[in-house]
Design an enzyme around this catalytic site. Structure first.
Site, PDB file in Angstrom:
ATOM      1  N   TYR A  52       0.815  -1.230   0.000  1.00 28.95           N
ATOM      2  CA  TYR A  52       0.000   0.000   0.000  1.00 28.95           C
ATOM      3  C   TYR A  52       0.842   1.270   0.000  1.00 28.95           C
ATOM      4  CZ  TYR A  52      -3.912  -3.063   0.784  1.00 28.95           C
ATOM      5  OH  TYR A  52      -4.846  -4.034   0.613  1.00 28.95           O
ATOM      6  N   GLY A  53       1.747   1.357   0.997  1.00 29.67           N
ATOM      7  CA  GLY A  53       2.528   2.586   1.134  1.00 29.67           C
ATOM      8  C   GLY A  53       3.389   2.835  -0.094  1.00 29.67           C
ATOM      9  N   GLU A  72      10.642  -5.070  -5.832  1.00 28.40           N
ATOM     10  CA  GLU A  72       9.777  -5.979  -5.075  1.00 28.40           C
ATOM     11  C   GLU A  72      10.430  -7.360  -5.020  1.00 28.40           C
ATOM     12  OE1 GLU A  72       6.851  -6.153  -3.196  1.00 28.40           O
ATOM     13  OE2 GLU A  72       7.447  -8.260  -3.146  1.00 28.40           O
ATOM     14  N   GLY A 147       0.642  -6.985   0.660  1.00 25.31           N
ATOM     15  CA  GLY A 147      -0.460  -7.533   1.449  1.00 25.31           C
ATOM     16  C   GLY A 147      -1.808  -7.458   0.756  1.00 25.31           C
ATOM     17  N   MET A 154     -10.867  -5.988   3.977  1.00 30.53           N
ATOM     18  CA  MET A 154     -11.688  -5.132   4.862  1.00 30.53           C
ATOM     19  C   MET A 154     -11.072  -3.742   4.939  1.00 30.53           C
ATOM     20  SD  MET A 154     -12.660  -7.716   7.919  1.00 30.53           S
ATOM     21  CE  MET A 154     -14.039  -6.813   8.556  1.00 30.53           C
ATOM     22  N   VAL A 282      16.031  -5.978  -1.517  1.00 28.16           N
ATOM     23  CA  VAL A 282      16.984  -4.969  -1.060  1.00 28.16           C
ATOM     24  C   VAL A 282      17.573  -5.450   0.258  1.00 28.16           C
ATOM     25  CG1 VAL A 282      17.217  -2.592  -0.251  1.00 28.16           C
ATOM     26  CG2 VAL A 282      15.765  -3.114  -2.229  1.00 28.16           C
ATOM     27  N   GLU A 393     -14.096  -8.780  13.754  1.00 26.39           N
ATOM     28  CA  GLU A 393     -14.647  -9.060  12.428  1.00 26.39           C
ATOM     29  C   GLU A 393     -15.195 -10.486  12.437  1.00 26.39           C
ATOM     30  OE1 GLU A 393     -11.034  -8.736  10.073  1.00 26.39           O
ATOM     31  OE2 GLU A 393     -11.396 -10.667   9.165  1.00 26.39           O
ATOM     32  N   HIS A 478      -1.651  -8.058  11.238  1.00 23.91           N
ATOM     33  CA  HIS A 478      -1.562  -6.596  11.206  1.00 23.91           C
ATOM     34  C   HIS A 478      -0.297  -6.077  11.886  1.00 23.91           C
ATOM     35  CE1 HIS A 478      -6.298  -6.488  11.127  1.00 23.91           C
ATOM     36  NE2 HIS A 478      -5.788  -6.973  10.020  1.00 23.91           N
ATOM     37  N   GLY A 506       3.369   0.617   6.844  1.00 28.07           N
ATOM     38  CA  GLY A 506       2.766   0.343   8.153  1.00 28.07           C
ATOM     39  C   GLY A 506       3.736   0.473   9.310  1.00 28.07           C
ATOM     40  N   ASN A 516      -8.835  -2.778  11.049  1.00 32.29           N
ATOM     41  CA  ASN A 516      -7.896  -3.276  10.036  1.00 32.29           C
ATOM     42  C   ASN A 516      -7.163  -2.081   9.409  1.00 32.29           C
ATOM     43  OD1 ASN A 516     -10.612  -4.472  10.223  1.00 32.29           O
ATOM     44  ND2 ASN A 516      -9.630  -6.218   9.302  1.00 32.29           N
ATOM     45  N   PHE A 518      -5.162  -1.206   6.414  1.00 32.45           N
ATOM     46  CA  PHE A 518      -4.579  -0.746   5.146  1.00 32.45           C
ATOM     47  C   PHE A 518      -5.110   0.595   4.647  1.00 32.45           C
ATOM     48  CE2 PHE A 518      -7.532  -3.864   2.888  1.00 32.45           C
ATOM     49  CZ  PHE A 518      -8.261  -2.921   2.165  1.00 32.45           C
TER      50      PHE A 518
HETATM   51  P1  FAE Z   1       2.940  -4.608   2.595  1.00 30.96           P
HETATM   52  O1  FAE Z   1       1.599  -4.588   1.961  1.00 30.96           O
HETATM   53  O2  FAE Z   1       3.272  -5.723   3.517  1.00 30.96           O
HETATM   54  O3  FAE Z   1       4.011  -4.570   1.406  1.00 30.96           O
HETATM   55  C1  FAE Z   1       5.390  -4.715   1.617  1.00 30.96           C
HETATM   56  C2  FAE Z   1       6.019  -5.276   0.348  1.00 30.96           C
HETATM   57  O4  FAE Z   1       7.427  -5.139   0.436  1.00 30.96           O
HETATM   58  C3  FAE Z   1       5.734  -6.756   0.105  1.00 30.96           C
HETATM   59  O5  FAE Z   1       5.286  -6.927  -1.209  1.00 30.96           O
HETATM   60  C4  FAE Z   1       7.087  -7.431   0.341  1.00 30.96           C
HETATM   61  O6  FAE Z   1       7.281  -8.599  -0.457  1.00 30.96           O
HETATM   62  C5  FAE Z   1       8.051  -6.332  -0.044  1.00 30.96           C
HETATM   63  N1  FAE Z   1       9.355  -6.419   0.617  1.00 30.96           N
HETATM   64  C6  FAE Z   1       9.617  -6.679   1.905  1.00 30.96           C
HETATM   65  N2  FAE Z   1      10.940  -6.641   2.177  1.00 30.96           N
HETATM   66  C7  FAE Z   1      11.546  -6.310   0.965  1.00 30.96           C
HETATM   67  C8  FAE Z   1      12.903  -6.126   0.576  1.00 30.96           C
HETATM   68  N3  FAE Z   1      13.908  -6.211   1.466  1.00 30.96           N
HETATM   69  N4  FAE Z   1      13.160  -5.853  -0.716  1.00 30.96           N
HETATM   70  C9  FAE Z   1      12.156  -5.746  -1.624  1.00 30.96           C
HETATM   71  N5  FAE Z   1      10.843  -5.921  -1.292  1.00 30.96           N
HETATM   72  C10 FAE Z   1      10.545  -6.191  -0.015  1.00 30.96           C
HETATM   73  O7  FAE Z   1       3.244  -3.263   3.378  1.00 30.96           O
HETATM   74  N6  FAE Z   1      -5.575  -5.285   6.428  1.00 30.96           N
HETATM   75  C11 FAE Z   1      -6.756  -4.653   6.285  1.00 30.96           C
HETATM   76  O8  FAE Z   1      -6.807  -3.423   6.390  1.00 30.96           O
HETATM   77  N7  FAE Z   1      -7.900  -5.369   6.001  1.00 30.96           N
HETATM   78  C12 FAE Z   1      -7.896  -6.733   5.900  1.00 30.96           C
HETATM   79  O9  FAE Z   1      -8.947  -7.345   5.640  1.00 30.96           O
HETATM   80  C13 FAE Z   1      -6.663  -7.418   6.079  1.00 30.96           C
HETATM   81  N8  FAE Z   1      -6.602  -8.768   6.011  1.00 30.96           N
HETATM   82  C14 FAE Z   1      -5.366  -9.384   6.026  1.00 30.96           C
HETATM   83  C15 FAE Z   1      -5.286 -10.765   5.785  1.00 30.96           C
HETATM   84  C16 FAE Z   1      -4.038 -11.378   5.674  1.00 30.96           C
HETATM   85  C17 FAE Z   1      -3.952 -12.858   5.416  1.00 30.96           C
HETATM   86  C18 FAE Z   1      -2.851 -10.598   5.797  1.00 30.96           C
HETATM   87  C19 FAE Z   1      -1.478 -11.224   5.659  1.00 30.96           C
HETATM   88  C20 FAE Z   1      -2.923  -9.244   6.058  1.00 30.96           C
HETATM   89  C21 FAE Z   1      -4.178  -8.625   6.176  1.00 30.96           C
HETATM   90  N9  FAE Z   1      -4.278  -7.251   6.378  1.00 30.96           N
HETATM   91  C22 FAE Z   1      -5.496  -6.636   6.301  1.00 30.96           C
HETATM   92  C23 FAE Z   1      -3.092  -6.424   6.638  1.00 30.96           C
HETATM   93  C24 FAE Z   1      -2.660  -5.594   5.426  1.00 30.96           C
HETATM   94  O10 FAE Z   1      -2.552  -6.406   4.276  1.00 30.96           O
HETATM   95  C25 FAE Z   1      -1.330  -4.908   5.764  1.00 30.96           C
HETATM   96  O11 FAE Z   1      -1.552  -4.057   6.858  1.00 30.96           O
HETATM   97  C26 FAE Z   1      -0.772  -4.101   4.600  1.00 30.96           C
HETATM   98  O12 FAE Z   1      -0.563  -4.908   3.467  1.00 30.96           O
HETATM   99  C27 FAE Z   1       0.523  -3.418   4.995  1.00 30.96           C
HETATM  100  O13 FAE Z   1       0.875  -2.524   3.966  1.00 30.96           O
HETATM  101  P2  FAE Z   1       2.354  -1.990   3.820  1.00 30.96           P
HETATM  102  O14 FAE Z   1       2.375  -0.977   2.754  1.00 30.96           O
HETATM  103  O15 FAE Z   1       2.870  -1.616   5.162  1.00 30.96           O
END
Ligand code: FAE
Length: 538
Positions: A52-53, A72, A147, A154, A282, A393, A478, A506, A516, A518
């Protein structure tokens, strides 16, 4: 048509072409190229991760005319496997389901104490990872979209009062007036049609849980989602291929879900200024004596073999690798002396958003239905209960059979925080979190569900989470914090001690949001990017 929509369509075309050609570098030019263009050695801006970010950062940089490379570590999820589908279903996981595992590690350990949930798989860069740190495991998405590829979609906005308590330095008027609406619109947040919800077999499980909550004097609320509920209705009517109605969620959705590769990232590619490189991890960052930063980047193939290690320079670096990824990159940089001026707050103030799962056994007459939509649409909202705030939820458990189970993901207000230390032997960040730190979450969830059980003469299920536990207290979906806004960074995600270095994910949120996360991560990134692009030198 808005300019953003046109750009998004261009970007989507680029993603499809890159996938069809098996490319690891995706940009508008790859829409016609048959081979990967040469790897860049320098980019004005680099964004690490594509969740997301990162997706917000990439789009806003691209729109501002800044040539940007997104790195990525996972793959692009756009190519069908031998079964004709991009993602496997939850009930039939294969190598695509998990990140380099020989066996899946689903949140549900067993059913009727039987080991029937998890499957042996071959190692592959699958879409869901479970990062295990002793007493706490963290589920994260891997691939273009982070994520957003694996989550339940949600999309609630937190209580304004709680948001202000958690992030008092952020202007709530601006967030609720400008950035939350912007994030929701870009993410495609929508709500279930209440009439359809009341009548469809696919949400019977949620209506049963609502009845039990209401019997207990508790209120429920509809929760918006980024899954297209109009599409879901067409699935139910048999006029569209099934995804949420075919058990798909934690290992990816083949249809219906607006993951950020289809929204923000597609629009970012459409600007013509953004390139996404996949399977690029990275591992290090250091200042370039000539200005900017130099990253060490490892390229791997699908067997996990590192095929290349290269250095890549940039003027500005945006870390969006998620709470775990970003914190590890910065902690390693501080502890190895690469970025010695980083704040001692890097690695601190990490939390689970109070996550704890539980499940109840219903009476025989309270059937939850063999058919269940995988996207939650309703929550029990007892957050205003000052003594015991919980937002739970109502989670589906789509097994294709009647099982009389009501399942929940409770979000509680747990004041406990973990922190990360750097382990030089493994060159990785270690989460310091003990099982007893989750006791406040379990106590809060137990308080709520004891009341529900008492009033409805029901009981907990002990067969689902391993060790005869009624509460799953050893994992979170989360992860939040580690590089908190106003602590490790300034009030806009600029990393303290280093110019041109930013955190955009995050890890900025101090451990808890009450809902939740995101939408908040996205809205905060929108706010920060607007300020950074307006104020900081290019
Ligand atoms: P994120 O989406 O985790 O993205 C980080 C990215 O960076 C990933 O693609 C990684 O592969 C990549 N990465 C990591 N380290 C490196 C590196 N060293 N070099 C290159 N790439 C890298 O970060 N949240 C909700 O609001 N509603 C929901 O219903 C919900 N359900 C969820 C269900 C599951 C099963 C899971 C796992 C999470 C859920 N979440 C939910 C949480 C939500 O997906 C999470 O808070 C966000 O995805 C976090 O966003 P960020 O941008 O922090």
């Amino acid at each position: 048509m808005t300019p953003e929509l046109t750009r998004r369509q261009l970007g989507l075309a680029a993603l499809h072409t890159a996938a069809a050609l098996g490319l690891t570098r995706i940009g508008l030019t790859t829409a016609t190229a048959a081979e990967d263009p040469p790897a860049a050695r320098y980019a004005p801006a680099i964004v690490v991760g594509s969740g997301y970010g990162s997706a917000v950062a990439a789009l806003r940089l691209g729109q501002a005319g800044v040539r940007t490379v997104v790195l990525e570590m996972g793959r692009l999820w756009d190519t069908p496997g031998p079964d004709g589908k991009v993602f496997p279903s939850t009930s039939a996981p294969d190598q695509r389901s998990m990140w380099y595992r020989t066996r899946t590690e689903a949140p549900l350990a067993t059913f009727l104490w039987l080991d029937v949930v998890n499957r042996d798989i071959s190692p592959y860069p699958g879409v869901l990872d479970r990062v295990n740190y002793g007493d706490m495991s963290v589920y994260v998405g891997r691939g273009v979209g982070g994520g957003s590829l694996v989550n339940g979609g949600m999309a609630p906005t937190p209580r304004r009062s709680y948001f202000s308590e958690v992030l008092p330095q952020v202007d709530a008027d601006e967030m609720y007036g400008t950035y939350y609406p912007r994030a929701r619109a870009m993410l495609g947040v929508n709500s279930v049609d209440p009439d359809w919800f009341e009548s469809t077999e696919w949400y019977r499980f949620a209506r049963v849980s609502r009845k039990h909550a209401q019997n207990t004097g508790l209120k429920t609320t509809f929760v918006p989602n980024v899954y297209d509920f109009g599409y879901m209705q067409r699935e139910a009517a048999g006029t569209a291929p099934r995804s949420a109605l075919a058990g798909e969620v934690i290992y990816g959705n083949n249809h219906g879900k607006k993951s950020v590769d289809k929204t923000y990232l597609a629009a970012a590619l459409g600007t013509g200024n953004v390139t996404i490189e996949t399977m690029q991890r990275v591992v290090a960052v250091r200042p370039d004596p000539a200005g900017g930063y130099v990253l060490t980047v490892r390229t791997s193939d699908t067997t996990g073999k590192v095929t290349q290690v290269r250095e890549l320079g940039c003027d500005r670096l945006f870390l969006g690798a998620g709470s775990l990824g970003t914190t590890e990159i910065l902690l390693r940089a501080r502890e190895t002396g690469a970025l010695p001026a980083l704040s001692d707050r890097v690695g601190q103030n990490w939390g689970t958003n109070g996550n704890v799962m539980t499940a109840r056994a219903n009476h025989l007459w309270d059937t939850v239905g063999a058919n269940q939509a995988t996207m939650p649409a309703l929550g029990i909202d007892d957050w205003d209960n000052a003594a015991n705030p919980v937002f739970a939820e109502i989670a589906p458990l789509p097994m294709g059979i009647e099982h009389w189970i009501s399942m929940y993901l409770a979000i509680t207000r747990n004041p406990e925080r973990g922190h990360f230390t750097y382990d030089a032997a493994t060159d990785s960040a270690r989460l310091q979190w003990t099982r007893d730190q989750n006791a406040p979450s379990v106590a809060a969830a137990k308080n709520l569900f004891d009341r529900i059980n008492l009033r409805n003469f029901t009981m907990y299920r002990y067969d689902l989470f391993g060790d005869n536990k009624a509460f799953a207290d050893t994992f979170t979906y989360h992860p939040l914090g580690g590089c908190v806004l106003g602590e490790a960074t300034d009030g806009y995600g600029r990393v303290k001690g280093y110019r041109g270095l930013y955190v955009t994910d995050g890890s900025l949120v101090p451990g808890s949001l009450g809902v939740n996360p995101f939408v908040t991560i996205t809205a905060l990134a929108e706010r920060n990017m607007e300020r950074i692009l307006a104020e900081d030198p290019r």
